[in-house]
Scaffold this motif. Structure first.
Motif, PDB file in Angstrom:
ATOM      1  N   THR A  72       0.796  -1.223   0.000  1.00  0.00           N
ATOM      2  CA  THR A  72       0.000   0.000   0.000  1.00  0.00           C
ATOM      3  C   THR A  72       0.828   1.272   0.000  1.00  0.00           C
ATOM      4  O   THR A  72       0.293   2.348  -0.221  1.00  0.00           O
ATOM      5  CB  THR A  72      -0.923   0.040   1.232  1.00  0.00           C
ATOM      6  OG1 THR A  72      -0.120   0.111   2.420  1.00  0.00           O
ATOM      7  CG2 THR A  72      -1.796  -1.194   1.301  1.00  0.00           C
ATOM      8  N   THR A  73       2.135   1.191   0.253  1.00  0.00           N
ATOM      9  CA  THR A  73       2.935   2.405   0.400  1.00  0.00           C
ATOM     10  C   THR A  73       3.169   3.073  -0.935  1.00  0.00           C
ATOM     11  O   THR A  73       3.055   2.483  -1.993  1.00  0.00           O
ATOM     12  CB  THR A  73       4.283   2.090   1.055  1.00  0.00           C
ATOM     13  OG1 THR A  73       4.937   1.057   0.288  1.00  0.00           O
ATOM     14  CG2 THR A  73       4.104   1.598   2.469  1.00  0.00           C
ATOM     15  N   ARG A  74       3.546   4.347  -0.874  1.00  0.00           N
ATOM     16  CA  ARG A  74       3.795   5.127  -2.077  1.00  0.00           C
ATOM     17  C   ARG A  74       5.088   4.685  -2.739  1.00  0.00           C
ATOM     18  O   ARG A  74       5.953   4.085  -2.117  1.00  0.00           O
ATOM     19  CB  ARG A  74       3.880   6.622  -1.743  1.00  0.00           C
ATOM     20  CG  ARG A  74       2.588   7.193  -1.201  1.00  0.00           C
ATOM     21  CD  ARG A  74       2.771   8.637  -0.810  1.00  0.00           C
ATOM     22  NE  ARG A  74       3.046   9.466  -1.967  1.00  0.00           N
ATOM     23  CZ  ARG A  74       2.110  10.053  -2.709  1.00  0.00           C
ATOM     24  NH1 ARG A  74       0.838   9.891  -2.407  1.00  0.00           N
ATOM     25  NH2 ARG A  74       2.427  10.810  -3.730  1.00  0.00           N
ATOM     26  N   GLU A 104      -8.732   5.264   4.167  1.00  0.00           N
ATOM     27  CA  GLU A 104      -8.703   6.611   3.598  1.00  0.00           C
ATOM     28  C   GLU A 104      -7.308   7.205   3.582  1.00  0.00           C
ATOM     29  O   GLU A 104      -7.031   8.139   2.818  1.00  0.00           O
ATOM     30  CB  GLU A 104      -9.660   7.537   4.364  1.00  0.00           C
ATOM     31  CG  GLU A 104     -11.124   7.142   4.236  1.00  0.00           C
ATOM     32  CD  GLU A 104     -11.568   7.017   2.785  1.00  0.00           C
ATOM     33  OE1 GLU A 104     -11.122   7.854   1.960  1.00  0.00           O
ATOM     34  OE2 GLU A 104     -12.342   6.105   2.470  1.00  0.00           O
ATOM     35  N   ALA A 105      -6.417   6.673   4.415  1.00  0.00           N
ATOM     36  CA  ALA A 105      -5.057   7.202   4.470  1.00  0.00           C
ATOM     37  C   ALA A 105      -4.152   6.597   3.400  1.00  0.00           C
ATOM     38  O   ALA A 105      -3.020   7.033   3.218  1.00  0.00           O
ATOM     39  CB  ALA A 105      -4.452   6.945   5.854  1.00  0.00           C
ATOM     40  N   ILE A 106      -4.647   5.593   2.690  1.00  0.00           N
ATOM     41  CA  ILE A 106      -3.846   4.931   1.652  1.00  0.00           C
ATOM     42  C   ILE A 106      -3.902   5.767   0.382  1.00  0.00           C
ATOM     43  O   ILE A 106      -4.956   5.958  -0.218  1.00  0.00           O
ATOM     44  CB  ILE A 106      -4.360   3.507   1.385  1.00  0.00           C
ATOM     45  CG1 ILE A 106      -4.179   2.653   2.639  1.00  0.00           C
ATOM     46  CG2 ILE A 106      -3.626   2.870   0.205  1.00  0.00           C
ATOM     47  CD1 ILE A 106      -4.775   1.260   2.530  1.00  0.00           C
ATOM     48  N   GLY A 107      -2.754   6.295  -0.033  1.00  0.00           N
ATOM     49  CA  GLY A 107      -2.715   7.192  -1.185  1.00  0.00           C
ATOM     50  C   GLY A 107      -2.913   6.507  -2.516  1.00  0.00           C
ATOM     51  O   GLY A 107      -3.334   7.136  -3.488  1.00  0.00           O
ATOM     52  N   ASN A 108      -2.597   5.226  -2.589  1.00  0.00           N
ATOM     53  CA  ASN A 108      -2.731   4.495  -3.847  1.00  0.00           C
ATOM     54  C   ASN A 108      -4.197   4.108  -4.038  1.00  0.00           C
ATOM     55  O   ASN A 108      -4.711   3.220  -3.360  1.00  0.00           O
ATOM     56  CB  ASN A 108      -1.835   3.256  -3.835  1.00  0.00           C
ATOM     57  CG  ASN A 108      -1.795   2.549  -5.175  1.00  0.00           C
ATOM     58  OD1 ASN A 108      -2.817   2.234  -5.758  1.00  0.00           O
ATOM     59  ND2 ASN A 108      -0.593   2.270  -5.645  1.00  0.00           N
ATOM     60  N   ARG A 109      -4.848   4.768  -4.981  1.00  0.00           N
ATOM     61  CA  ARG A 109      -6.290   4.579  -5.156  1.00  0.00           C
ATOM     62  C   ARG A 109      -6.625   3.146  -5.578  1.00  0.00           C
ATOM     63  O   ARG A 109      -7.626   2.569  -5.134  1.00  0.00           O
ATOM     64  CB  ARG A 109      -6.802   5.569  -6.199  1.00  0.00           C
ATOM     65  CG  ARG A 109      -8.276   5.449  -6.516  1.00  0.00           C
ATOM     66  CD  ARG A 109      -8.726   6.616  -7.362  1.00  0.00           C
ATOM     67  NE  ARG A 109     -10.092   6.463  -7.811  1.00  0.00           N
ATOM     68  CZ  ARG A 109     -10.797   7.424  -8.389  1.00  0.00           C
ATOM     69  NH1 ARG A 109     -10.258   8.601  -8.572  1.00  0.00           N
ATOM     70  NH2 ARG A 109     -12.032   7.214  -8.779  1.00  0.00           N
ATOM     71  N   ARG A 163      -9.225  -1.917  -3.968  1.00  0.00           N
ATOM     72  CA  ARG A 163      -9.175  -3.380  -3.875  1.00  0.00           C
ATOM     73  C   ARG A 163      -9.375  -3.836  -2.428  1.00  0.00           C
ATOM     74  O   ARG A 163     -10.076  -4.814  -2.162  1.00  0.00           O
ATOM     75  CB  ARG A 163      -7.843  -3.903  -4.419  1.00  0.00           C
ATOM     76  CG  ARG A 163      -7.693  -3.757  -5.924  1.00  0.00           C
ATOM     77  CD  ARG A 163      -6.428  -4.428  -6.418  1.00  0.00           C
ATOM     78  NE  ARG A 163      -6.172  -4.116  -7.820  1.00  0.00           N
ATOM     79  CZ  ARG A 163      -5.141  -4.580  -8.516  1.00  0.00           C
ATOM     80  NH1 ARG A 163      -4.273  -5.378  -7.939  1.00  0.00           N
ATOM     81  NH2 ARG A 163      -4.974  -4.242  -9.783  1.00  0.00           N
ATOM     82  N   LEU A 164      -8.770  -3.118  -1.498  1.00  0.00           N
ATOM     83  CA  LEU A 164      -8.961  -3.457  -0.087  1.00  0.00           C
ATOM     84  C   LEU A 164     -10.412  -3.239   0.334  1.00  0.00           C
ATOM     85  O   LEU A 164     -10.986  -4.051   1.068  1.00  0.00           O
ATOM     86  CB  LEU A 164      -8.034  -2.612   0.788  1.00  0.00           C
ATOM     87  CG  LEU A 164      -6.564  -3.029   0.830  1.00  0.00           C
ATOM     88  CD1 LEU A 164      -5.732  -1.970   1.545  1.00  0.00           C
ATOM     89  CD2 LEU A 164      -6.402  -4.381   1.516  1.00  0.00           C
ATOM     90  N   ARG A 165     -10.998  -2.163  -0.137  1.00  0.00           N
ATOM     91  CA  ARG A 165     -12.385  -1.880   0.209  1.00  0.00           C
ATOM     92  C   ARG A 165     -13.313  -2.977  -0.322  1.00  0.00           C
ATOM     93  O   ARG A 165     -14.237  -3.418   0.361  1.00  0.00           O
ATOM     94  CB  ARG A 165     -12.795  -0.523  -0.358  1.00  0.00           C
ATOM     95  CG  ARG A 165     -14.063   0.055   0.281  1.00  0.00           C
ATOM     96  CD  ARG A 165     -14.521   1.315  -0.433  1.00  0.00           C
ATOM     97  NE  ARG A 165     -13.477   2.304  -0.558  1.00  0.00           N
ATOM     98  CZ  ARG A 165     -13.110   3.140   0.406  1.00  0.00           C
ATOM     99  NH1 ARG A 165     -13.711   3.084   1.581  1.00  0.00           N
ATOM    100  NH2 ARG A 165     -12.162   4.024   0.197  1.00  0.00           N
ATOM    101  N   ALA A 166     -13.044  -3.432  -1.545  1.00  0.00           N
ATOM    102  CA  ALA A 166     -13.858  -4.502  -2.132  1.00  0.00           C
ATOM    103  C   ALA A 166     -13.680  -5.808  -1.370  1.00  0.00           C
ATOM    104  O   ALA A 166     -14.643  -6.555  -1.154  1.00  0.00           O
ATOM    105  CB  ALA A 166     -13.487  -4.693  -3.602  1.00  0.00           C
ATOM    106  N   THR A 167     -12.457  -6.097  -0.947  1.00  0.00           N
ATOM    107  CA  THR A 167     -12.220  -7.299  -0.154  1.00  0.00           C
ATOM    108  C   THR A 167     -12.972  -7.238   1.158  1.00  0.00           C
ATOM    109  O   THR A 167     -13.599  -8.209   1.597  1.00  0.00           O
ATOM    110  CB  THR A 167     -10.716  -7.477   0.111  1.00  0.00           C
ATOM    111  OG1 THR A 167     -10.015  -7.570  -1.133  1.00  0.00           O
ATOM    112  CG2 THR A 167     -10.448  -8.738   0.929  1.00  0.00           C
ATOM    113  N   ALA A 168     -12.920  -6.062   1.809  1.00  0.00           N
ATOM    114  CA  ALA A 168     -13.597  -5.893   3.095  1.00  0.00           C
ATOM    115  C   ALA A 168     -15.107  -6.035   2.966  1.00  0.00           C
ATOM    116  O   ALA A 168     -15.781  -6.453   3.920  1.00  0.00           O
ATOM    117  CB  ALA A 168     -13.246  -4.535   3.690  1.00  0.00           C
TER     118      ALA A 168
END
Length: 363
Positions: free
Chosen positions: A196-198, A216-221, A226-231
């Motif tokens: 997830t890091t820049r 929301e703190a993850i800069g890589n959209r 993908r994480l949101r969809a997994t969750a």
């Protein structure tokens, strides 16, 4: 230094006045040499954008046609690492196929944060267009200068900015589809391996944490979605931050999930951000005597060409070659004065040999 602007009457002196600096200082913001602070450069480029000042045009100075015949291609991380990535190779193959037909050269530039911060060659480099071959990186430090010079830009999965033609893929739907596949096999205890890091940031693999923490703190959209969809499918999944995007990083991160069970339960499935990380998870499983898929299901994302894998990976196939072609076609249309539309390309679930029913007795 000769200066030009697409707004008649606006000069470098006007930009300097608006930014509150001297004319000589303002001119440094459009050069790859010269020492000014990042904040000063940002203020000058913002003033130039507000005044519609295009900046010095090195192409117009060197070629009567106003064209250099060069397209800049920004790849994530270093050039060496880019050509170790099967995803980048397949994408570049499609891009080059079209750009070769346009009879333009390609100038590769690394997207590492440290290299972008030193000199910013794209601020003055005579390029006709820029293509970002990214993994969701935004490359904020490059965009102001390119926008001020009105360089046409095409982004593959990013950057997400008005004025950039975006060739995107349906990340969220693809991730949800592979997650639903895993859930249909009975899996509940799920681990996720992500990076997830820049660009340019190097961190060791972290401890397992909730999959939805700090999204929301993850800069890589791309990774965030993908994480949101997994969750949305596995809200109780745990994720581990990988130290890279390669096989070795995947093995280490997957090992953390397998060696640090939650509530005494080891995950029965690992969902990886990309196919190389998934290959690393297969290695971690083998090192611990776990059979795939009998003891552990492993999935990836990309559909990359990995002929050396002994098992056909369950993954989401994205059109890697085609997204490169679409980016090249967009460049051609932009250079011809057109206004190509952004597109979202479909993805497909490929069920391979690395996903299977949840092991008996795991619950």
């Amino acid at each position: 230094m000769t200066t030009t602007s697409r707004r008649r009457g606006v000069t470098i002196a006007d930009v300097a006045k608006r930014a509150g600096v001297s004319t000589s200082t303002a001119s440094l913001a459009f050069r790859s040499t010269g020492s000014i602070t990042d904040e000063t450069r940002r203020r000058i480029l913002l003033a130039a954008s507000e005044l519609d000042y295009a900046g010095p045009n090195p192409t117009a100075r060197s070629l009567k046609s106003g064209r250099s015949g060069i397209v800049g291609v920004v790849v994530a991380e270093s050039i060496r690492r880019a050509f170790q990535s099967p995803v980048t190779i397949a994408t570049m193959d499609g891009l080059s196929e079209v750009l070769d037909e346009l009879d333009v050269g390609q100038l590769l530039l690394p997207g590492r944060a440290d290299s972008l911060g030193r000199g910013r060659p794209l601020d003055t480099m005579p390029v006709d267009a820029v293509v970002f071959v990214t993994r969701g990186e935004e490359f904020d430090s490059l965009l102001a200068g390119l926008k001020a010079r009105r360089i046409p830009m095409v982004g593959i999965e990013g950057p997400h900015l008005d004025g950039i033609v975006l060739i995107d893929i349906d990340d969220a739907r693809g991730t949800a589809e592979v997650a639903h596949h895993v859930r249909s096999l009975g899996h509940v205890d799920v681990g996720v391996v992500m990076r997830t890091t820049r660009v340019g940031e190097h961190v060791p693999p972290g401890a397992p944490e909730p999959v939805a923490r700090g999204l929301e703190a993850i800069g890589n959209r791309t990774i965030r979605e993908r994480l949101r969809a997994t969750a949305s499918v596995f809200p109780d999944a745990r994720r581990v931050e990988a130290g890279g995007r390669d096989l070795e990083a995947g093995a280490v991160a997957a090992g953390r999930l397998l060696d640090e069970p939650v509530s005494g339960r080891r995950p029965t499935a690992i969902l990886a951000q990309n196919d190389m990380l998934a290959a690393g998870a297969l290695r971690a499983a083998a090192a611990r005597g776990l059979r795939v898929p009998e003891d552990l299901t492993v999935t990836g994302f990309d559909g990359a060409d990995l002929p050396w894998l002994e098992q056909r990976l369950t993954t989401i196939e994205q059109p890697l070659h085609e997204r490169g072609r679409r980016a090249g076609l967009a460049v051609g249309e932009l250079l011809a004065g057109g206004s190509p539309a952004s597109v979202v390309l479909p993805v497909t679930l490929r069920v391979g040999e690395t996903s299977g029913p949840v092991p008996r007795g795991s619950r």
